[in-house]
Design an enzyme around this catalytic site. Sequence first.
Site, mmCIF file in Angstrom:
data_model
loop_
_atom_site.group_PDB
_atom_site.id
_atom_site.type_symbol
_atom_site.label_atom_id
_atom_site.label_comp_id
_atom_site.label_asym_id
_atom_site.label_seq_id
_atom_site.Cartn_x
_atom_site.Cartn_y
_atom_site.Cartn_z
ATOM 1 N N ASP A 1 37.285 42.123 28.700
ATOM 2 C CA ASP A 1 38.646 41.731 29.512
ATOM 3 C C ASP A 1 38.609 40.324 29.413
ATOM 4 O OD1 ASP A 1 40.224 41.851 31.970
ATOM 5 O OD2 ASP A 1 39.173 43.119 32.950
ATOM 6 N N ASP B 1 43.933 43.344 27.855
ATOM 7 C CA ASP B 1 44.136 42.017 27.906
ATOM 8 C C ASP B 1 43.152 41.153 27.438
ATOM 9 O OD1 ASP B 1 42.647 41.345 29.884
ATOM 10 O OD2 ASP B 1 44.275 41.737 31.500
ATOM 11 N N GLU C 1 45.038 49.162 31.154
ATOM 12 C CA GLU C 1 46.082 48.296 31.274
ATOM 13 C C GLU C 1 47.085 48.100 30.242
ATOM 14 O OE1 GLU C 1 46.625 46.410 33.951
ATOM 15 O OE2 GLU C 1 44.781 46.495 35.142
ATOM 16 N N ASP D 1 37.435 40.411 37.118
ATOM 17 C CA ASP D 1 37.909 41.856 38.233
ATOM 18 C C ASP D 1 36.860 41.905 39.079
ATOM 19 O OD1 ASP D 1 40.014 42.126 36.522
ATOM 20 O OD2 ASP D 1 39.385 43.844 35.405
ATOM 21 N N HIS E 1 43.205 48.736 35.857
ATOM 22 C CA HIS E 1 41.830 48.725 35.658
ATOM 23 C C HIS E 1 40.887 49.101 36.953
ATOM 24 C CE1 HIS E 1 38.586 46.483 32.964
ATOM 25 N NE2 HIS E 1 38.333 47.695 33.316
ATOM 26 N N ASP F 1 39.452 46.215 28.836
ATOM 27 C CA ASP F 1 40.842 46.109 29.298
ATOM 28 C C ASP F 1 41.461 45.335 28.071
ATOM 29 O OD1 ASP F 1 43.365 44.416 30.582
ATOM 30 O OD2 ASP F 1 42.078 44.313 32.191
ATOM 31 N N HIS G 1 39.679 38.863 32.513
ATOM 32 C CA HIS G 1 39.651 38.591 33.674
ATOM 33 C C HIS G 1 38.314 39.177 34.159
ATOM 34 C CE1 HIS G 1 44.006 39.144 32.993
ATOM 35 N NE2 HIS G 1 44.006 37.925 33.730
ATOM 36 N N HIS H 1 43.197 46.306 41.078
ATOM 37 C CA HIS H 1 42.667 46.090 39.774
ATOM 38 C C HIS H 1 41.747 45.020 39.491
ATOM 39 C CE1 HIS H 1 46.035 43.567 37.232
ATOM 40 N NE2 HIS H 1 45.639 43.122 38.331
HETATM 41 MN MN LIG Z 1 40.775 44.151 33.654
#
Ligand SMILES: [Mn+2]
Length: 311
Positions: free
Chosen positions: A134, A240, A283, A138, A107, A238, A136, A151
């Site tokens: 995402d 994830d 990612e 970030d 990322h 992302d 997360h 990232h």
């Molecule tokens: Mn990310």
Amino acid sequence: MNENVPPSSVKEIEIIGVPLDLGQQRRGVDMGPSALRAAGLAAKLGTLGYHVSDRGNMPVAVAETMHRGDDRARFLKEIAYSAERTAECVQQALARRATPIVLGGDHSVAAGTVAGIANFFRAQGQTIGLIWIDAHSDINTPETSPSGNVHGMPLAALLGMGPTALTELLGWSPKVLPQHAVVVGIRDVDEAERQNIRRAGITVYTMRDIDELGLRAVMEKAIDIAATGTAGFHVSMDMDWVDPKEAPGVGTPVPGGATYREAHLAMEILADHGGLLSLELVEVNPILDERNRTAELAVQLICSAFGKKIF
Ligand SMILES: [Mn+2]
């Protein structure tokens, strides 16, 4: 500058690969662009009526050949170099009236993508919105990051927090104003990141918000933040954010993510709005994947974001 403008009936897309894996410590995301191409991205967008050109991959350093630098932000110099090249390529695409699709990589790639989009519209006196999807947030800086993985820092950098190598990319900062930035889908946030979110003044919608309000309401609020008073918005996705049951091939899986349908619906709602300036997908880690299914899902999600409908 605009000599290659296509007839308005043909929509142009430019694919830009950034096989960068220096922003984290698991190998494999450098193969993300290949996996997404192998899953048929260009051809599938072509069937939707787009004219698609592939710009190939941006230059990236290889971890084994470099010194990692400061442990609080490993490979920062090399990441900033790739970000600058990516920003250039993205601006060239926009100047050709094409919509860029950037394929990561980890990322940290977003530091360059969003800088390029923001710089292009800044030259026209406009700002951009940012929808960050995402697991997360970030939004770490070298001072707050528990890992030193860059990232986990790109959103902070785009909001003007963090190392100048990233915040001052292309010579100005911040690339996105907090009132135009929104995070969707988070479920794993470091303690220091909570403070950074408050300090930055951005809006976040967690997985709990999606559970309680529903995906449509959350996406409408997110689009409202990113599209109001801007030229349009960039979507930085992302993989994830999708539940690991559907998307196992990601570097940092977290349980409790978006379902298959929630992920598609989010993209469909973005497409319906029409304000998408550019999109990036990051990612995807083919080493951790099962027969490329995460990349295949990612390609389907991109198609939904570009107008593919069930009916
Ligand atoms: Mn990310």
